[in-house]
Design an enzyme around this catalytic site. Structure first.
Site, short mmCIF file in Angstrom:
data_model
loop_
_atom_site.label_atom_id
_atom_site.label_comp_id
_atom_site.label_asym_id
_atom_site.label_seq_id
_atom_site.Cartn_x
_atom_site.Cartn_y
_atom_site.Cartn_z
N GLY A 165 46.35 -31.47 -3.00
CA GLY A 165 46.72 -31.49 -1.45
C GLY A 165 46.28 -30.48 -1.28
N ASP A 166 46.25 -28.87 -1.55
CA ASP A 166 45.54 -27.72 -0.62
C ASP A 166 44.33 -27.92 0.00
OD1 ASP A 166 47.71 -26.51 -1.11
OD2 ASP A 166 47.04 -25.65 -3.11
N GLY B 39 42.03 -25.55 -12.65
CA GLY B 39 42.16 -24.68 -12.10
C GLY B 39 42.64 -24.80 -10.52
P1 ADP Z 1 50.21 -32.26 -3.41
O1 ADP Z 1 49.18 -31.63 -4.26
O2 ADP Z 1 50.37 -31.47 -2.77
O3 ADP Z 1 50.85 -33.18 -4.66
P2 ADP Z 1 48.30 -34.85 -3.65
O4 ADP Z 1 48.71 -35.55 -5.14
O5 ADP Z 1 49.58 -36.34 -3.18
O6 ADP Z 1 48.95 -34.16 -3.15
O7 ADP Z 1 46.99 -35.66 -3.50
C1 ADP Z 1 46.25 -35.40 -2.52
C2 ADP Z 1 45.42 -36.85 -2.29
O8 ADP Z 1 44.46 -35.77 -2.91
C3 ADP Z 1 45.73 -37.65 -2.13
O9 ADP Z 1 46.00 -38.28 -1.22
C4 ADP Z 1 44.33 -38.14 -2.37
O10 ADP Z 1 42.90 -38.13 -1.47
C5 ADP Z 1 43.64 -36.68 -3.73
N1 ADP Z 1 44.08 -36.94 -4.61
C6 ADP Z 1 44.86 -37.13 -5.69
N2 ADP Z 1 45.63 -37.22 -6.91
C7 ADP Z 1 43.73 -37.63 -7.51
C8 ADP Z 1 43.54 -39.05 -8.23
N3 ADP Z 1 44.16 -38.99 -9.68
N4 ADP Z 1 42.10 -39.01 -7.99
C9 ADP Z 1 41.71 -39.15 -6.86
N5 ADP Z 1 42.10 -38.52 -5.78
C10 ADP Z 1 42.96 -38.59 -6.00
#
Ligand code: ADP
Length: 300
Positions: free
Chosen positions: A251-252, A287
């Site tokens: 997310g960051d 990390g």
């Molecule tokens: P947070 O870390 O704030 O919970 P998310 O998990 O929703 O945020 O992830 C933010 C963005 O990172 C997603 O919108 C996506 O683009 C990318 N992302 C997260 N997990 C994956 C994954 N397993 N594969 C590919 N992209 C990912």
């Protein structure tokens, strides 16, 4: 290029791997230790700077070895750290993280100096808000400081981005000063007080916040990508398929991708496509700050 100001947290993550979590009164041997710079504010600032943005940060660390190292690390990442204060008599923000063999973790967070990022401290640094174009905040400093910083930023005509993490309910007086809100599904549920389990629920929950004055929302959906919503529009973006090893800081780095492209005058859809690429690289590495990519590592 527009200037970005991040007002937020700076932590040192102390990570120990263990075979199994210690029970009360038990001592177990660690299976390896790492000291990794973190804190959502610092992570986002570093991610933006590595993507080529002009970044200044306001925050606090304690008067200890971690604090000095973290401030130096931010400087080495080309961040203007003149707004980062070393506070006497308080520890740097620390997260003590234990990870077992099944990848379960238990975390103790000591907010430390981050909790001294008060309204008054923000007022002392008001010239940093004045000289920024975009102001980015999260929720790892006191909520009244977030509210105050958003109020001042809007009064000075700045573009405001809020990543409402860690998840917690938020007052309307914060929401009304946000131009772009970037929550994940859990954070959206807590703020809207509505369920957001599928796309139609996300749309309803986001719409309820748009009615309260937020101009645009990007809801991140992990491996399912994200949704961009505003008055009268809703667009879904798929994530890029990768072999994810650690989604810390996904997310960051996503927010950093969006902010750095907006700072370059790009349209929001291009910014989201770029951020999706950036986050997809982050999740293939371990990390927090250690996983954040540089601009030359992103396939444009
Ligand atoms: P947070 O870390 O704030 O919970 P998310 O998990 O929703 O945020 O992830 C933010 C963005 O990172 C997603 O919108 C996506 O683009 C990318 N992302 C997260 N997990 C994956 C994954 N397993 N594969 C590919 N992209 C990912």
């Amino acid at each position: 290029m527009s200037k970005i100001l991040v007002i937020g947290s700076i932590n040192m993550d102390l990570v120990s791997k263990v075979e199994s979590m210690p029970q009360v009164g038990e001592t177990v041997l660690g299976k390896g230790f790492a000291q990794i710079p973190g804190g959502k504010g610092a992570n986002q600032a570093v991610a933006m700077s590595r993507l080529g943005a002009d970044v200044t940060m306001i925050g606090k660390v304690g008067d200890d070895a971690f604090g000095r190292e973290l401030k130096k690390g931010l400087e080495n990442d080309n961040i203007d750290t003149t707004g980062i204060h070393i506070e006497n008599g308080i520890s740097t923000g620390i997260a003590i993280i234990t990870v077992d063999e099944s990848a379960n973790n238990s975390i103790i967070v000591n907010l430390g100096a981050n909790f001294s990022v008060t309204k008054e401290f923000i007022d002392e640094n008001i010239e940093k808000i004045e000289s920024a174009d975009i102001v980015v905040l999260q929720l790892e400093i006191p909520e009244e400081s977030v509210r105050h910083a958003l109020e001042i930023s809007k009064r000075l005509g700045k573009y405001t981005i809020l990543n409402p993490a860690p998840a917690r309910p938020l007052g309307d007086e914060i929401i009304k000063n946000v131009d772009l809100l970037v929550p994940n599904e859990t954070e959206l549920e807590l703020i809207s007080k509505m369920s957001a389990k599928d796309e139609s629920e996300v749309k309803l929950a986001a719409d309820s916040l748009i009615q309260k004055g937020i101009k645009e929302i990007i809801v991140t959906l992990g491996e399912n990508g994200c949704m961009h919503l505003g008055e009268g529009f809703c667009r879904k973006y798929d994530a890029i398929k990768v072999e994810a090893v650690d989604t810390t800081a996904a997310g960051d780095s996503f927010i950093a991708g969006v902010a750095s492209y907006i700072a370059n005058g790009k349209a929001m859809d291009e910014a989201i496509e770029f951020a999706t690429k950036v986050a997809s690289v982050t999740v293939t590495r371990e990390g927090a700050q250690s996983s954040l990519p540089h601009i030359n590592e992103i396939e444009l």
